[in-house]
Design a protein around this motif. Structure first.
Motif, short mmCIF file in Angstrom:
data_model
loop_
_atom_site.label_atom_id
_atom_site.label_comp_id
_atom_site.label_asym_id
_atom_site.label_seq_id
_atom_site.Cartn_x
_atom_site.Cartn_y
_atom_site.Cartn_z
N ALA A 106 -5.95 0.18 2.79
CA ALA A 106 -5.14 0.50 3.98
C ALA A 106 -5.99 0.45 5.26
O ALA A 106 -5.57 -0.06 6.30
CB ALA A 106 -4.49 1.88 3.81
N VAL A 108 0.84 -1.20 0.00
CA VAL A 108 0.00 0.00 0.00
C VAL A 108 0.86 1.24 0.00
O VAL A 108 0.59 2.22 -0.71
CB VAL A 108 -0.95 -0.01 1.20
N ARG A 162 0.96 3.98 -3.06
CA ARG A 162 0.70 5.40 -2.83
C ARG A 162 1.79 6.24 -3.48
O ARG A 162 1.52 7.31 -4.06
CB ARG A 162 0.65 5.70 -1.31
N VAL A 183 -7.03 2.64 -2.69
CA VAL A 183 -5.85 2.35 -1.84
C VAL A 183 -6.17 2.65 -0.37
O VAL A 183 -5.77 1.90 0.54
CB VAL A 183 -4.63 3.16 -2.33
#
Length: 878
Positions: free
Chosen positions: A696, A675, A679, A692
């Protein structure tokens, strides 16, 4: 005139002598003086020259001739002797002394007639004294002595000390002793006079005898005022009276004095009169001994008859008649009464010689009781003799109105316990002898024994009946273990065995603060369910008996401040008997017997019977409780078995959770790294950014679930140390507020005097935070969160409380709320409260939940103040 007759030598010097003198020569008078002529009643001129034997009686002539012959033979013969002399008025006794004077004999002649008479009187006085000891009673001795003294011509008086003075008793005055104008004073009389101690009487009382030459002086000192002057005047005109007084001793102690008066008494008569006094004392001693023996024989005979009557009487009242008849025969009394205890007073059970109606009987008994004489007699134990004027006011007036003067009160006692009072009454003043008092006390013992025997017999019969009833009650109580049936049987038996209209059984409620009426016998069934305070002994007699575990008797319920007056009025009670139900020093309830008919003092026998019922009921209740405990034990055993099964399941679940958490942690690490990399690759403006963020967020949630699983499966060991709980609670509330979805009002109640508690600070902080967050989550629309820290009431613990105003928890949810993985939240793991419970129990505390739908929820944590020997570790999953 012949010189031998007057003034001539050689015998003229005898003319003026007051003693008779004559001179004899060749057996004829050659000289006679005037004194001798006056003694014989012939002129001396007629005697001179005549034979000397002319004046002597024949016996005296023979005696004088014989003495003279012996003297001529040279024998030693007394020169002085007595002879009988012929005179013009008759014979007189004279004392003659012959003195030789050359061819003549000089004879001195003295008149001793009075001395001879004195000897005769004293001889008869001795004979009188010698005859007194043969008499049998004191009265006979005194009567014979007084009569004999009168015959001998004595004036006499019988005197005895009284107070500070001396009382004049029996008195006799011969007629010659008083002048003609005072003849009324002669004869036998008794003067009720108490006078002073004259010197002669004081000396006689001290030394045994005394002599006085002037009776008038002694009488003047004895009397006072005008009476003394009158007596002194009368006696001064009478012939001179000499007086001898002797003390009379009886049983070795001075008792009285006998005073004798007469013209011829002289001090030399002290010895024979004192001897007569000793004879009188001996006679009185002997008479007293005979009288005492006779009285003792009579008393023993009366006691024997009394004992025989007492042994054959079927009941005391059948014995009272013959018994009082023996008392009347012994002391010649006029009335006899017997008073026995009855309820709160005394009852005239029997009266002889008194006409008492029923109303008079009750009033008469009240007078005896209010005067306190019965109580005093019981305390003293010995018979008490009183003049009626010494009695208390009401009783004195009653007795005087009935004509009684003397009262004897005998306490009826058995083994130092009073069973009644026997009263003996006299219409004349009466002084009882020690023997009479002793015999009356012995008779009282027979009366008391008869009364006590009857009482014991009645008590034995009553005990047999009580034992039968107690056996019946015990059998009834043993046939059931149902609480309601036990209580009904016990309360009915209590009312029956002591004869009270009503009875109740009270038992503590679950809180222990109130005593509830659980069973009723009698006329007030509406009191069933009524509650009285169990912890307020000042206002509740039942509470006092329950707390002290001691029996309580209330005689006057209306005035006793310990009684709940509302209950008394509802039950119409006058008196109470309250018995605690106690098992092994532990109170389990109270039984109350209620008397509604009158005020009542329960007897020791009634208290004993009621206590037996209370003890049997307490044991039956304990047996029922043990059965209930056994049932509860079976339930607890089933619950424990269920808990063991659940624990085994939890252990397996914990082991599985640990494996799952361990295996999930590694992929979660890769997800978090991926993750972060995505990002960086996508940048902040990428349309994939929300996706995303979702990944998360869900990964973070999954990580928290894994953390909870690990905490539940492998809890850390606590490291306790003293920690103040108030700051931990404040931190937990602040942490929970950060996650609050709505406006929540916080109330903190943190007592300042709560000491630090030995706990693991980190674990306790987590527990407090979990509870605070749960409270916040229960109020999504806002509400009130209340957190409190204070000492627990009645135990050495600290209580921590978290309460909210949320929707509350249903009963089904409350039953499972501490189970692992049980949750009602969409995103909850169901481990928060399970972890809290384990943390609190690992510190030897406990957790409670109070919640109802619509009323909010309250969690209370209790932690001990004492430092545990070792902190118990959390239950670990193997």
């Amino acid at each position: 005139m012949n010189p031998s007759l007057r003034g001539g030598a050689p015998y003229g010097s005898f003319d003026e002598m007051s003693v008779g003198v004559c001179v004899i020569r060749e057996r004829c008078f050659v000289y006679v003086n005037d004194a001798l002529g006056m003694l014989v009643g012939h002129p001396r001129e007629m005697l001179v020259g005549r034979p000397a034997t002319l004046l002597l009686t024949e016996s005296s002539v023979m005696e004088v001739t014989e003495r003279q012959s012996r003297r001529l033979r040279g024998e030693s013969v007394p020169s002085t002797y007595e002879a009988a002399l012929r005179t013009a008025t008759g014979e007189r006794q004279v004392e003659m002394t012959l003195i030789p004077s050359g061819p003549d004999w000089v004879a001195l002649v003295r008149d001793v007639t009075s001395r001879s008479q004195r000897r005769g009187v004293l001889q008869r006085l001795a004979e009188l004294g010698a005859g007194l000891p043969s008499l049998r009673t004191e009265g006979e001795v005194l009567r014979r002595m007084f009569a004999g003294l009168e015959e001998l011509g004595f004036a006499f008086a019988w005197l005895s000390p009284e107070g500070e003075g001396v009382r004049l008793g029996q008195t006799y005055v011969p007629v010659p002793l008083v002048p003609p104008d005072a003849r009324q004073l002669s004869g036998r009389w008794v003067r009720d006079v108490v006078g002073r101690w004259p010197a002669m009487l004081a000396r006689a009382w001290k030394e045994g005898s005394a002599y006085s030459e002037d009776l008038s002086v002694e009488v003047g000192h004895f009397l006072e005022g005008a009476l003394a002057e009158e007596a002194r005047g009368v006696l001064s005109r009478a012939s001179t009276s000499h007086t001898v007084a002797v003390r009379i001793d009886v049983e070795g102690r001075p008792r009285a004095m006998l005073a004798l008066a007469g013209d011829w008494l002289r001090e030399e008569e002290l010895a024979p009169v004192r001897l007569f006094g000793a004879q009188v004392s001996a006679a009185l001693d002997a008479a007293l001994t005979i009288s005492r023996l006779s009285a003792q024989n009579n008393a023993l005979a009366a006691l024997n008859r009394l004992a025989s009557e007492a042994a054959s009487a079927p009941h005391p009242r059948a014995f009272f008649g013959p018994g009082t008849e023996e008392i009347v025969g012994l002391v010649a009394c006029d009335a006899v009464t017997i008073l026995l205890p009855q309820d709160h007073g005394m009852e005239v059970t029997y009266a002889r010689g008194m006409d008492l109606e029923e109303a008079d009987t009750e009033r008469f008994a009240r007078l005896w009781l209010s005067g306190g004489l019965c109580t005093q007699a019981q305390q003293e134990g010995a018979p008490r003799v009183l003049e009626t004027r010494e009695c208390p006011d009401g009783l004195r007036e009653d007795l005087q109105q009935r004509g009684f003067q003397t009262v004897v009160i005998i306490a009826l006692r058995v083994r130092s316990r009073g069973v009644g009072t026997l009263s003996v009454l006299f219409r004349e003043p009466r002084a009882l002898t020690p023997l009479e008092l002793e015999t009356l006390q012995a008779m009282g013992t027979h009366f008391a024994a008869a009364i006590e025997t009857h009482r014991l017999l009645q008590e034995l019969r009553g005990r047999a009946e009580d034992m039968a009833l107690l056996h019946e009650v015990a059998r009834a109580l043993a046939t059931t273990l149902e609480l309601d049936k036990l209580l009904a049987t016990g309360v009915t038996s209590l009312a029956r065995i002591i004869d009270t209209p009503d009875a109740y059984v009270l038992m503590p409620d679950p809180s222990g603060e109130w005593l509830e009426v659980r069973a009723v016998s009698g006329s007030h069934p509406e009191l069933l369910g009524r509650c009285l305070p169990a912890r307020a002994p000042d206002s509740s007699a039942t509470g006092l008996a329950y707390l002290t575990r001691e029996l309580l008797m209330v005689e006057e319920a209306i005035t006793d401040v310990r009684v709940d007056q509302d209950l008394r009025e509802s039950a119409s009670a006058q008196s109470f008997l309250i018995l605690p139900l106690v098992v092994r020093e532990r109170p389990v309830g109270v039984m109350v017997a209620s008397e509604t008919r009158r005020t009542r003092r329960f007897t020791p026998a009634e208290v004993e019977r009621a206590s037996a019922i209370a003890n049997q009921l307490a044991l039956a209740l304990e047996g029922a409780r043990l059965v209930e405990d056994l049932k509860d034990s079976y339930v607890e055993l089933a619950r424990t078995q269920e808990q063991l099964v659940r624990r085994e399941r939890l252990a397996a679940l914990g082991e599985l959770s640990a494996v799952v958490a361990h295996e999930v942690r590694n992929p979660l690490g890769a997800i978090f790294n991926s993750v972060a990399s995505i990002r960086r690759i996508l940048g902040p403006d990428s349309p994939a950014e929300p996706l995303v963020d979702i990944v998360a967020e869900e990964a973070d949630r999954l990580n928290r679930i894994v953390a909870d699983l690990l905490t539940f499966a492998r809890p850390p060991a606590p490291h306790p140390h003293p920690v103040p709980l108030a700051p931990l609670v404040e931190d937990a509330v602040r942490g929970a507020l950060a996650e609050s979805p709505g406006a929540v009002r916080v109330e903190l109640d943190l007592e300042e005097d709560v000491p630090p508690v030995t706990v693991d600070e980190r674990m306790m902080r987590q527990a407090f935070l979990n509870l605070a967050i749960n409270a916040m989550q229960a109020m999504p629309q806002g509400g009130r969160l209340r957190a409190a820290v204070r000492r627990a009431a009645g135990s050495p613990e600290v209580m921590v409380e978290f309460s909210d105003t949320g929707p509350g928890i249903t009963a089904e949810v409350r039953a499972r709320i501490f189970e692992p993985f049980f949750t009602t939240k969409a995103k909850g793991t169901g481990l928060g409260l399970a972890v809290v419970k384990r943390i609190i129990e690992s510190h030897q505390g406990h957790l409670t939940l109070d919640s109802q739908p619509g009323t909010g929820t309250c969690f209370r944590l209790y932690l001990p103040l004492e430092t545990p020997a070792s902190a118990r570790p959390l239950l670990a999953v193997p």
